[in-house]
Design a protein around this motif. Structure first.
Motif, PDB file in Angstrom:
ATOM      1  N   LEU A  47       0.804  -1.223   0.000  1.00  0.00           N
ATOM      2  CA  LEU A  47       0.000   0.000   0.000  1.00  0.00           C
ATOM      3  C   LEU A  47       0.837   1.273   0.000  1.00  0.00           C
ATOM      4  CD1 LEU A  47      -2.680  -1.077   2.577  1.00  0.00           C
ATOM      5  CD2 LEU A  47      -3.045  -0.613   0.176  1.00  0.00           C
ATOM      6  N   LEU A  90      -7.941   2.792  -3.920  1.00  0.00           N
ATOM      7  CA  LEU A  90      -7.602   2.452  -2.532  1.00  0.00           C
ATOM      8  C   LEU A  90      -8.076   3.546  -1.580  1.00  0.00           C
ATOM      9  CD1 LEU A  90      -4.034   0.945  -2.838  1.00  0.00           C
ATOM     10  CD2 LEU A  90      -5.993  -0.134  -1.763  1.00  0.00           C
ATOM     11  N   VAL A  94     -10.893   3.165   1.879  1.00  0.00           N
ATOM     12  CA  VAL A  94     -10.218   3.161   3.183  1.00  0.00           C
ATOM     13  C   VAL A  94     -11.143   2.575   4.252  1.00  0.00           C
ATOM     14  CG1 VAL A  94      -9.157   4.561   4.964  1.00  0.00           C
ATOM     15  CG2 VAL A  94      -8.883   5.179   2.570  1.00  0.00           C
ATOM     16  N   TYR A  99      -5.317   2.528   6.658  1.00  0.00           N
ATOM     17  CA  TYR A  99      -4.462   1.397   6.315  1.00  0.00           C
ATOM     18  C   TYR A  99      -3.260   1.338   7.229  1.00  0.00           C
ATOM     19  CZ  TYR A  99      -6.975   1.274   1.864  1.00  0.00           C
ATOM     20  OH  TYR A  99      -7.927   1.189   0.916  1.00  0.00           O
ATOM     21  N   GLU A 100      -2.739   0.134   7.430  1.00  0.00           N
ATOM     22  CA  GLU A 100      -1.391   0.037   7.971  1.00  0.00           C
ATOM     23  C   GLU A 100      -0.439   0.286   6.828  1.00  0.00           C
ATOM     24  OE1 GLU A 100      -0.282  -3.394  10.478  1.00  0.00           O
ATOM     25  OE2 GLU A 100      -2.438  -3.645  10.702  1.00  0.00           O
ATOM     26  N   PRO A 105      -2.435  -5.288   0.068  1.00  0.00           N
ATOM     27  CA  PRO A 105      -3.902  -5.346   0.079  1.00  0.00           C
ATOM     28  C   PRO A 105      -4.389  -6.712  -0.383  1.00  0.00           C
ATOM     29  CG  PRO A 105      -3.145  -4.148  -1.826  1.00  0.00           C
ATOM     30  CD  PRO A 105      -1.923  -4.517  -1.054  1.00  0.00           C
ATOM     31  N   MET A 110      -6.811  -8.341   4.289  1.00  0.00           N
ATOM     32  CA  MET A 110      -7.923  -7.401   4.303  1.00  0.00           C
ATOM     33  C   MET A 110      -9.295  -8.065   4.374  1.00  0.00           C
ATOM     34  SD  MET A 110      -6.010  -4.774   4.169  1.00  0.00           S
ATOM     35  CE  MET A 110      -7.129  -3.410   3.951  1.00  0.00           C
ATOM     36  N   TRP A 114     -13.632  -7.299   1.320  1.00  0.00           N
ATOM     37  CA  TRP A 114     -12.887  -6.108   0.941  1.00  0.00           C
ATOM     38  C   TRP A 114     -12.038  -6.381  -0.300  1.00  0.00           C
ATOM     39  CZ3 TRP A 114      -8.024  -4.373  -0.041  1.00  0.00           C
ATOM     40  CH2 TRP A 114      -7.873  -2.982  -0.099  1.00  0.00           C
ATOM     41  N   TYR A 118     -12.274  -4.577  -3.919  1.00  0.00           N
ATOM     42  CA  TYR A 118     -11.096  -3.844  -4.385  1.00  0.00           C
ATOM     43  C   TYR A 118     -10.631  -4.342  -5.750  1.00  0.00           C
ATOM     44  CZ  TYR A 118      -6.024  -2.951  -4.614  1.00  0.00           C
ATOM     45  OH  TYR A 118      -4.766  -2.621  -5.011  1.00  0.00           O
TER      46      TYR A 118
END
Lengths: 173, 263
Positions: A47, A90, A94, A99-100, A105, A110, A114, A118
């Motif tokens: 990410l 992305l 959120v 996000y970390e 992803p 996730m 999700w 995505y």
């Protein structure tokens, strides 16, 4: 982002490229379902990777695939588009709490829902553009549509299998 | 900005490669991808050896029969009419190391290049029929536009009545193609053989292309809508022959000077 991570990312890309041109190139289910698995590599990049490195990676990956598919520029153009859209998409998705930073992803990190929301649009955009350019100048609309739908499903199923087999939870591969 | 720039590069690559005889660098005939495909096919070829052997055997038997018919009995005489009529065509063998048939623009790669005398524009056949045309050549590899390419037209004729048209793939089924530009008044029977016409010296006359399996009146044109079943099984191509015509240059320059575009 240390050098080991960068090398791992590039090496993974190279593996995807090799697997694509040596194995998956000859795999077309029912004559309509292509398996462009390397798209998942761009989708699963960490990410915190900015748009510019992602664009550069996808340019060279796409060019590599084009070289072997004899479809000069078509893979590259389609891959660049989803590399460009990836970051924006992305930001739309959120989750609460954000996000970390260095997370991939992926399905395992996730969650199933999700990941599907995505990846489906990105994979779909890729295939629509690819088969649109590929069939330009012909009247193959229905065939292209079949190919798009079948390929998207095939790529998603393959990507889920690959992630379950080869990817680890949390960081790295 | 970078996105726009790179996308522009990609689009320009697409446009530049759209011509039938593109540059030799960015496609499967360059040395890098060629050698990768060569290695791959060295491994994979063992699986198709038995079917390759079988088709070579069949072709051999056919050629032997033909040779027997041509062999002159001992008490006959033979007067050559004109040596220019002989040996205008030569064949070269090559191995297919990469093939595709499911896209709408398919290509093959072979393991012979300019070092072996391959030139762009040469016709490519195998023992079953027409395969395609050489698109670009590097030193050791060449890329071939497959007959399964929506832009490739092959000048062809119906064997029984010598009516000529153009064979073109419609992008749907890799076993079928269309025969175009056959006028409505022509009677075309199911099962008629379609062969190359030999008009443009890319292919010699009489190389099989396919068999007529469907004839319909065209919907919006003056031409019949003819579907062929292709003689060449593109999913099993392993060896091909390149057609080198010694008259092609002369014919091409003649067509060019008279401004005839020939496909």
């Amino acid at each position: 982002m240390n050098s080991i991570r960068i090398i791992t990312i590039l090496l993974t890309g190279f593996l995807y490229l090799l697997f694509q041109i040596l194995v998956l190139k000859n795999l077309v289910l029912f004559g309509v379902a292509f398996c462009f698995l390397y798209v998942i590599y761009i989708i699963l990049l960490p990410l915190d990777l900015k748009t510019i490195p992602v664009l550069l990676i996808s340019f060279f990956l796409g060019l590599g695939v084009d070289l072997f598919y004899d479809t000069l520029g078509i893979h590259t153009a389609s891959l660049l588009l989803i590399a460009f859209l990836r970051h924006r998409w992305l930001m739309v998705l959120v989750p609460t709490g954000g996000y970390e930073d260095d997370l991939q992803p992926s399905l395992l990190n996730m969650g199933f829902g999700w990941f599907l929301s995505y990846s489906i649009p990105l994979v779909l955009v890729y295939h629509i553009l690819f088969f649109y350019i590929e069939s330009l100048g012909t009247d193959l609309f229905i065939t292209s549509l079949q190919k798009i739908i079948a390929s998207v499903i095939f790529v998603l199923v393959m990507s889920i299998i690959v992630q379950l087999l080869f990817y680890r939870r949390r960081r790295g591969i | 900005m970078l996105f726009v720039l790179l996308e522009a590069v990609a689009v320009s690559l697409i446009v530049s490669s759209n011509s039938q005889q593109g540059s030799a660098f960015f496609n499967s005939s360059n040395e890098l991808s060629g050698s990768v495909f060569q290695t791959q096919s060295n491994v994979v070829e063992y699986f198709s050896l038995s079917s390759v052997n079988k088709s070579l055997m069949e072709k051999n038997a056919e050629l032997l029969t033909e040779l027997e018919a041509l062999r002159r009995p001992a008490d006959s005489i033979f007067i050559p009419l004109d040596s220019a009529l002989f040996a205008t065509i030569q064949f070269k063998g090559a191995k297919v190391i990469n093939n595709s048939l499911r896209l709408s623009q398919n290509h093959l790669t072979i393991n012979k290049g300019s070092n072996h005398g391959v030139k762009t524009g040469m016709g490519v056949i195998n023992e079953q029929g027409v395969v395609g045309r050489v698109k670009s050549v590097s030193r050791n590899f060449s890329t071939i536009i497959s007959l399964l390419h929506t832009d490739l037209l092959v000048s062809s004729k119906i064997k029984s009545n010598d009516v000529f048209g153009s064979t073109k793939w419609d992008g749907l089924n890799p076993e079928q193609a269309k025969l175009m530009y056959v006028p409505r008044h022509v009677v075309v029977e199911m099962g008629d053989q379609v062969v190359t016409s030999g008009y443009n010296s890319i292919f010699p006359e009489g190389i099989p292309i396919g068999t007529v399996i469907e004839v319909k009146p065209g919907t919006d044109t003056n031409y019949l809508d003819i579907t062929l079943k292709l003689d060449t099984d593109f999913s099993k191509i392993s060896y091909v022959y390149l057609v080198e015509s010694f008259q092609q240059q002369e014919l091409d320059s003649l067509y060019q000077s008279t401004e005839i575009s020939n496909e």
